[in-house]
Design an enzyme around this catalytic site. Structure first.
Site, PDB file in Angstrom:
ATOM      1  N   GLY A  23      -3.481  10.571 -12.830  1.00 25.78           N
ATOM      2  CA  GLY A  23      -2.885  10.074 -11.660  1.00 25.78           C
ATOM      3  C   GLY A  23      -1.667   9.285 -11.729  1.00 25.78           C
ATOM      4  O   GLY A  23      -1.113   9.373 -12.784  1.00 25.78           O
ATOM      5  N   ASP A  24      -1.253   9.023 -10.478  1.00 25.36           N
ATOM      6  CA  ASP A  24       0.087   8.386 -10.371  1.00 25.36           C
ATOM      7  C   ASP A  24       0.553   7.220 -11.258  1.00 25.36           C
ATOM      8  O   ASP A  24       1.596   7.063 -11.962  1.00 25.36           O
ATOM      9  CB  ASP A  24       0.317   8.117  -9.081  1.00 25.36           C
ATOM     10  CG  ASP A  24       1.444   7.773  -8.484  1.00 25.36           C
ATOM     11  OD1 ASP A  24       2.505   8.880  -8.524  1.00 25.36           O
ATOM     12  OD2 ASP A  24       1.965   6.675  -8.047  1.00 25.36           O
ATOM     13  N   LYS A 187       5.003  -9.870 -14.613  1.00 28.26           N
ATOM     14  CA  LYS A 187       6.572  -9.814 -14.284  1.00 28.26           C
ATOM     15  C   LYS A 187       7.146 -11.127 -14.736  1.00 28.26           C
ATOM     16  O   LYS A 187       6.849 -12.113 -14.696  1.00 28.26           O
ATOM     17  CB  LYS A 187       6.900  -9.769 -12.814  1.00 28.26           C
ATOM     18  CG  LYS A 187       6.386  -8.460 -12.141  1.00 28.26           C
ATOM     19  CD  LYS A 187       7.048  -8.171 -10.855  1.00 28.26           C
ATOM     20  CE  LYS A 187       6.520  -6.994 -10.002  1.00 28.26           C
ATOM     21  NZ  LYS A 187       7.013  -5.602 -10.638  1.00 28.26           N
ATOM     22  N   HIS A 245      -1.248  -9.178  -5.049  1.00 20.43           N
ATOM     23  CA  HIS A 245       0.103  -9.679  -5.625  1.00 20.43           C
ATOM     24  C   HIS A 245       0.647 -11.025  -5.224  1.00 20.43           C
ATOM     25  O   HIS A 245       1.031 -11.743  -5.869  1.00 20.43           O
ATOM     26  CB  HIS A 245       1.177  -8.731  -5.463  1.00 20.43           C
ATOM     27  CG  HIS A 245       0.566  -7.240  -6.044  1.00 20.43           C
ATOM     28  ND1 HIS A 245      -0.168  -7.171  -7.274  1.00 20.43           N
ATOM     29  CD2 HIS A 245       1.164  -5.969  -5.675  1.00 20.43           C
ATOM     30  CE1 HIS A 245      -0.245  -5.877  -7.474  1.00 20.43           C
ATOM     31  NE2 HIS A 245       0.512  -5.039  -6.596  1.00 20.43           N
ATOM     32  N   LYS A 335       7.240  -1.700   3.382  1.00 15.69           N
ATOM     33  CA  LYS A 335       7.894  -0.442   2.820  1.00 15.69           C
ATOM     34  C   LYS A 335       8.946   0.036   3.953  1.00 15.69           C
ATOM     35  O   LYS A 335       8.937  -0.185   4.920  1.00 15.69           O
ATOM     36  CB  LYS A 335       6.646   0.749   2.522  1.00 15.69           C
ATOM     37  CG  LYS A 335       5.849   0.173   1.633  1.00 15.69           C
ATOM     38  CD  LYS A 335       5.053   1.314   0.986  1.00 15.69           C
ATOM     39  CE  LYS A 335       4.082   0.994   0.055  1.00 15.69           C
ATOM     40  NZ  LYS A 335       4.484   0.639  -1.168  1.00 15.69           N
TER      41      LYS A 335
HETATM   42  C1  BG6 Z   1       1.291  -1.621  -6.146  1.00 17.96           C
HETATM   43  C2  BG6 Z   1       1.351  -1.249  -4.779  1.00 17.96           C
HETATM   44  O1  BG6 Z   1       0.441  -2.430  -6.430  1.00 17.96           O
HETATM   45  O2  BG6 Z   1       2.672  -2.248  -6.187  1.00 17.96           O
HETATM   46  C3  BG6 Z   1       2.517  -0.252  -4.198  1.00 17.96           C
HETATM   47  O3  BG6 Z   1       0.085  -0.236  -4.666  1.00 17.96           O
HETATM   48  C4  BG6 Z   1       3.669  -1.089  -4.302  1.00 17.96           C
HETATM   49  O4  BG6 Z   1       2.394  -0.020  -2.765  1.00 17.96           O
HETATM   50  C5  BG6 Z   1       3.745  -1.552  -5.823  1.00 17.96           C
HETATM   51  O5  BG6 Z   1       4.764  -0.055  -4.235  1.00 17.96           O
HETATM   52  C6  BG6 Z   1       5.057  -2.385  -6.172  1.00 17.96           C
HETATM   53  O6  BG6 Z   1       4.942  -2.784  -7.466  1.00 17.96           O
HETATM   54  P1  BG6 Z   1       6.487  -3.035  -8.025  1.00 17.96           P
HETATM   55  O7  BG6 Z   1       6.263  -3.474  -9.386  1.00 17.96           O
HETATM   56  O8  BG6 Z   1       7.283  -1.738  -8.132  1.00 17.96           O
HETATM   57  O9  BG6 Z   1       7.090  -3.988  -7.201  1.00 17.96           O
END
Ligand code: BG6
Length: 488
Positions: A23-24, A187, A245, A335
């Site tokens: 997966g991605d 992070k 998050h 987004k």
């Molecule tokens: C993921 C989300 O948990 O976090 C994504 O599913 C989002 O949609 C991503 O793009 C963002 O993570 P980061 O670390 O690139 O800010």
């Protein structure tokens, strides 16, 4: 007879089995993070990785796919020799996640090749697969004493589903072995909030309603949903980013000093913040939530052409504790916005209406650093006030840049080392789900319109009404060009 076409041989003390290995997430985040750890020699006792997926690939083909991603995604310099060395530890195992016999086969394989390794299972699959994987692992006896389970978000699609999943996982593995990943907690600058706040008298003593007027958490993304339309159209911005998050980041920002440095004390205090979020009723939802969708979203791959899924959310929240009484916390995320940028802005109270407020800005990504704006007398003869800026650009220094582990590196290491402090505890997830569910339900019950915004814009203008209710605006984030530029 097994599906791994090259012979699995474990030399390290840990074998990481990734369900969802094709997966991605695995290609974009996990394998690059593991490569970085390998190159930096960060896993002293060594590890092997078995990526489990349904695609009919050989391990050699898998390495090729992974390499294309790794070239773009790794933090340390990419080198063919390092890559080849890394892939000696990386195996691809083809299996159907719904096939119980396949788990038995995997168990035989691990028992023969990795008898002394600790097994760590990573659920990098959609929550709808969690049940089958757990059943397969448990029935085949794959989990051994000391095995650990890393659970990727989203953890369920709703509070009810999350509770069911949790009960099943606890019954299967026990709560201590579950590691709920929220990569924002890994992070660097999110970790740094606690240090910044509790190790500096200048911040520690002003952290609360007496000195702070409001707090903003901005997590902007430039990219659209890309190839993840199928998942995203079910989730939307609130469930994808806010519920997990950004609520976790808020819980760290608003925390009371933990009783000690243990993970339990930290989690207890984070939980108290989440439980203190003031409930929002449908009648007042327009004062607390704006959701929007970018133009062109409905034409994205695997998105419903009539979708009402928000790709943007702005929130105005209150934390009902004595420290934060009356202080709004704003969250914005979306987004296809004008920039990829995450920052936290603490705006201090104005000393008088003519004087600009002091600001503390914690830059989380792509640049990492801390930025302070304050007032001075205009230099020279002038008697007017001037605003000046002090920058600490952490990521500008190549050494910091190289030494700062990317969130997934830190989290994978922590799980291998059994450190729960970087993970979310179940009751925190439950409290966030509880609050998020009620807010989304209130939004739907009130029949709130979905605002539209242009790709590359700052989001729907409707979002401006949230800070306006407190006599504020978003403009503090329009900081002047600063020296906060990452090294690369
Ligand atoms: C993921 C989300 O948990 O976090 C994504 O599913 C989002 O949609 C991503 O793009 C963002 O993570 P980061 O670390 O690139 O800010």
């Amino acid at each position: 007879m097994n599906n791994i076409d090259s012979e699995l041989r474990c030399e390290g003390q840990t074998v990481l089995v990734i369900f969802g290995g094709s997966g991605d997430l695995t290609f974009r985040k996990l394998l690059p993070a593991l490569y970085n750890l390998h190159v930096l020699g960060a896993v002293a006792d060594g590890f092997e990785v078995v990526a489990v997926g349904r695609r009919p690939w050989t391990t050699a083909e898998y390495h090729e796919k992974a390499k294309e991603w790794a070239r773009k995604q790794v933090r340390v310099p990419f080198g063919d020799a390092d890559w080849n060395d890394f892939t000696r530890r990386l195996y691809y195992h083809r299996m159907e996640l719904g096939d119980l016999a396949a788990y038995e086969e995997l168990d035989r394989l691990l028992a023969a090749a990795c008898p002394n390794s600790r097994r760590v299972f990573y659920y990098a699959v959609a929550p709808s697969w969690f049940r089958s994987v757990t059943q397969g692992v448990v029935e085949a006896g794959l989990n051994r004493p000391g095995s650990r389970i890393i659970l990727e978000k989203p953890f369920g699609d709703s509070l009810e589903e999350a509770r069911e999943l949790h009960d099943e996982l606890v019954a299967a593995y026990g709560e201590e072995e579950l590691y709920h990943i929220d990569h924002y907690l890994g992070k660097e600058m999110v970790r740094n909030i606690l240090w910044l706040r509790f190790r500096n008298a200048i911040f520690r003593h002003v952290w609360g309603r007496h000195a702070i007027s409001d707090v903003q958490i901005n997590a902007f993304e430039e990219e659209g949903v890309g190839s993840r339309g199928g998942y995203y159209d079910e989730a939307g911005a609130f469930r994808d980013m806010v519920q997990n998050h950004l609520f976790q980041v808020l819980s760290v920002l608003a925390i009371e000093p933990p009783a000690d440095e243990t993970a339990t004390a930290l989690h207890n205090e984070q939980l108290r913040v989440l439980q203190a979020l003031r409930p929002v009723e449908a009648a007042a939802i327009d004062e607390h939530l704006v959701m929007g969708q970018y133009e062109g979203y409905r034409e994205e791959e695997r998105v419903d052409p009539e979708s009402r899924t928000p790709s943007y959310a702005a929130l105005r929240l209150f934390v009902d504790t004595p420290r934060w009484e009356g202080v709004p916390f704003y969250i914005r995320t979306g987004k296809s916005l004008h920039t990829r940028d995450m920052e936290i802005i603490i705006r201090f109270r104005m000393t008088d209406p003519e004087t600009a407020p002091d600001l503390l800005v914690i830059k989380v990504q792509p640049d990492e650093g801390v930025f302070l704006r304050f007032n001075v007398k205009q230099p020279g003869r002038g008697e007017e006030l001037a605003q000046v800026y002090m920058d600490y650009c952490q990521s500008c220094h190549i050494e910091n840049y190289r030494n700062t582990p990317e969130a997934y590196e830190r989290l994978l290491m922590a799980a291998v080392n059994g450190d729960q402090s970087l993970f979310s505890r179940w009751d925190q997830i439950e409290a966030s789900w509880y609050f998020a569910n009620r807010m989304i339900a209130a939004w739907e019950a009130a029949g709130m319109p979905l605002a539209s915004y242009a790709k590359g814009s700052q989001g729907p203008t409707e979002a401006c009404r949230l800070p306006a209710l407190d006599g504020l605006d978003w403009t503090v984030s329009d900081l002047p060009e600063t020296s906060l530029r990452a090294f690369v």
